[in-house]
Design an enzyme around this catalytic site. Structure first.
Site, PDB file in Angstrom:
ATOM      1  N   SER A 143      36.950  27.200 -13.024  1.00  0.00           N
ATOM      2  CA  SER A 143      37.318  27.482 -11.627  1.00  0.00           C
ATOM      3  C   SER A 143      38.507  28.428 -11.633  1.00  0.00           C
ATOM      4  CB  SER A 143      37.706  26.181 -10.918  1.00  0.00           C
ATOM      5  OG  SER A 143      38.109  26.442  -9.584  1.00  0.00           O
ATOM      6  N   TYR A 157      42.499  18.032 -10.638  1.00  0.00           N
ATOM      7  CA  TYR A 157      41.318  18.901 -10.753  1.00  0.00           C
ATOM      8  C   TYR A 157      41.684  20.213 -11.463  1.00  0.00           C
ATOM      9  CZ  TYR A 157      37.559  22.070  -9.330  1.00  0.00           C
ATOM     10  OH  TYR A 157      36.540  22.994  -9.330  1.00  0.00           O
TER      11      TYR A 157
HETATM   12  P1  NAP Z   1      28.300  19.892  -6.247  1.00  0.00           P
HETATM   13  O1  NAP Z   1      27.482  20.665  -5.298  1.00  0.00           O
HETATM   14  O2  NAP Z   1      28.981  18.643  -5.793  1.00  0.00           O
HETATM   15  O3  NAP Z   1      27.400  19.561  -7.528  1.00  0.00           O
HETATM   16  C1  NAP Z   1      27.948  18.855  -8.601  1.00  0.00           C
HETATM   17  C2  NAP Z   1      26.841  18.492  -9.549  1.00  0.00           C
HETATM   18  O4  NAP Z   1      27.409  17.758 -10.661  1.00  0.00           O
HETATM   19  C3  NAP Z   1      25.789  17.578  -8.927  1.00  0.00           C
HETATM   20  O5  NAP Z   1      24.539  17.851  -9.509  1.00  0.00           O
HETATM   21  C4  NAP Z   1      26.266  16.194  -9.344  1.00  0.00           C
HETATM   22  O6  NAP Z   1      25.208  15.259  -9.298  1.00  0.00           O
HETATM   23  C5  NAP Z   1      26.728  16.499 -10.782  1.00  0.00           C
HETATM   24  N1  NAP Z   1      27.619  15.495 -11.329  1.00  0.00           N
HETATM   25  C6  NAP Z   1      28.777  15.004 -10.834  1.00  0.00           C
HETATM   26  N2  NAP Z   1      29.274  14.052 -11.652  1.00  0.00           N
HETATM   27  C7  NAP Z   1      28.408  13.954 -12.697  1.00  0.00           C
HETATM   28  C8  NAP Z   1      28.361  13.155 -13.874  1.00  0.00           C
HETATM   29  N3  NAP Z   1      29.316  12.231 -14.144  1.00  0.00           N
HETATM   30  N4  NAP Z   1      27.329  13.316 -14.738  1.00  0.00           N
HETATM   31  C9  NAP Z   1      26.363  14.232 -14.473  1.00  0.00           C
HETATM   32  N5  NAP Z   1      26.344  14.999 -13.384  1.00  0.00           N
HETATM   33  C10 NAP Z   1      27.361  14.863 -12.501  1.00  0.00           C
HETATM   34  O7  NAP Z   1      29.473  20.793  -6.862  1.00  0.00           O
HETATM   35  P2  NAP Z   1      29.564  22.359  -7.120  1.00  0.00           P
HETATM   36  O8  NAP Z   1      30.432  22.932  -6.066  1.00  0.00           O
HETATM   37  O9  NAP Z   1      28.234  22.937  -7.365  1.00  0.00           O
HETATM   38  O10 NAP Z   1      30.421  22.354  -8.489  1.00  0.00           O
HETATM   39  C11 NAP Z   1      29.813  22.572  -9.751  1.00  0.00           C
HETATM   40  C12 NAP Z   1      30.880  23.060 -10.714  1.00  0.00           C
HETATM   41  O11 NAP Z   1      31.461  24.250 -10.193  1.00  0.00           O
HETATM   42  C13 NAP Z   1      32.035  22.080 -10.919  1.00  0.00           C
HETATM   43  O12 NAP Z   1      32.403  22.061 -12.293  1.00  0.00           O
HETATM   44  C14 NAP Z   1      33.149  22.655 -10.077  1.00  0.00           C
HETATM   45  O13 NAP Z   1      34.422  22.329 -10.600  1.00  0.00           O
HETATM   46  C15 NAP Z   1      32.866  24.136 -10.184  1.00  0.00           C
HETATM   47  N6  NAP Z   1      33.404  24.956  -9.106  1.00  0.00           N
HETATM   48  C16 NAP Z   1      32.879  24.920  -7.842  1.00  0.00           C
HETATM   49  C17 NAP Z   1      33.387  25.765  -6.844  1.00  0.00           C
HETATM   50  C18 NAP Z   1      32.812  25.835  -5.448  1.00  0.00           C
HETATM   51  O14 NAP Z   1      33.325  26.589  -4.628  1.00  0.00           O
HETATM   52  N7  NAP Z   1      31.750  25.130  -5.139  1.00  0.00           N
HETATM   53  C19 NAP Z   1      34.474  26.600  -7.146  1.00  0.00           C
HETATM   54  C20 NAP Z   1      35.000  26.591  -8.433  1.00  0.00           C
HETATM   55  C21 NAP Z   1      34.444  25.787  -9.406  1.00  0.00           C
HETATM   56  P3  NAP Z   1      25.440  13.655  -9.153  1.00  0.00           P
HETATM   57  O15 NAP Z   1      26.669  13.469  -8.304  1.00  0.00           O
HETATM   58  O16 NAP Z   1      24.191  13.173  -8.546  1.00  0.00           O
HETATM   59  O17 NAP Z   1      25.623  13.162 -10.562  1.00  0.00           O
END
Ligand code: NAP
Length: 262
Positions: A143, A157
């Protein structure tokens, strides 16, 4: 022009939703066979349904990244289903908010367990299979928050996202003799299902802080991950790629205001 990745195989942790689902979609469209994992069967089923019938196959497995045995099972499943494993996207992550003065040891432990240790476990589990592939690729979803920027409520985080990068640099060295590259994508504000629920006013405010004046798409991150997976990126390892529409560039709110004053 980049060579084809058709027939390669990948695991995308947290591939049921959001950025992970976006990576999976870009990959299957490129002909890569993808195993997505998360903890929720219904979400996995929905994503498999939506992404079936593309150039690459898509399958799913319930697996918790905090459990090393689940990561070993995920790797064994991908190898069995696809005949090998070429790419691992360590993407699963959580981002609960909590001010420093209120964080409990459990809050800190949970974020580090999923975001940092979960990254380590899936990569550890995959080393042998990635070595056998001869061109192993690891792509970590970090991130801008932590490595570059801060945001109130995200001390733990941000630390977990920086920890991924500290891990990556030595892992990239250790795995270089095995022809495995390890790189990270640093997303800015990416439009996911979760973010969409925040409402239009909130999203407009966020977009206004980004020079390109739009939130990123999950495909923007998928395309960056795909680049790291190519043969042409084989000499790049231990590196970060910020994908944020220029979000980290303005030195002050005035700099953005200046940009769009007419
Ligand atoms: P999201 O839509 O909430 O998706 C998160 C995914 O991770 C879901 O599939 C969730 O499924 C899974 N997950 C969570 N805990 C888990 C565990 N213990 N074991 C296996 N799977 C797990 O989040 P996102 O925004 O796409 O984020 C994905 C990544 O991008 C993260 O690493 C986040 O830090 C990074 N990121 C996101 C943004 C943004 O703007 N969205 C920005 C910077 C970085 P379940 O909960 O069903 O397990």
């Amino acid at each position: 022009m980049f060579g084809s990745l058709e027939g390669r195989s990948a695991i995308v942790t947290g591939g049921s939703k959001g950025i992970g689902r976006g990576i999976a979609e870009v990959f299957v469209n490129a002909g890569i066979n993808v195993l997505i994992t998360s903890r929720t069967q219904a979400d996995l089923d929905r994503t498999v349904g939506a992404l079936s019938g593309r150039k690459g196959q898509i399958t799913a497995l319930v697996a918790d990244v905090t459990k090393p045995e689940d990561s070993r099972t995920a790797v064994a499943t991908a190898v069995e289903q696809f005949g090998g494993l070429d790419i691992v996207c360590a993407n699963a992550g959580i981002f609960p908010s909590g001010r420093l003065t209120e964080l409990t040891p459990d809050d800190i432990e949970q974020v580090l367990a999923v975001n940092f240790k979960g990254t380590v476990y899936i990569i550890q589990a995959a080393v042998d299979a990635l070595t056998a592939s001869g061109h192993g690729r690891v792509v970590i979803t970090s991130s801008i928050t932590g490595p570059i920027t801060g945001y109130p409520g995200w001390t733990h985080y941000g630390a977990s996202k920086s920890a991924q990068l500290g891990f990556m640099r030595t892992a990239a060295m250790e795995l270089a003799p095995k022809n495995i590259t390890v790189n990270a994508v640093l997303p800015g504000n990416i439009m996911t299902e979760g973010l969409a629920e925040m409402g239009e006013e909130y999203l407009d405010r966020m977009a206004a802080a980004i020079p390109t004046r739009r939130l990123g798409s999950v495909a923007d991150i998928g395309n960056a991950a795909l680049f790291f997976a190519t043969d042409e990126a084989g000499y790049i390892t231990g590196q970060t790629l910020v994908v944020d529409g220029g979000q980290v560039l303005p030195e002050s709110p005035e700099a953005i205001a200046e940009l769009y004053q007419d």
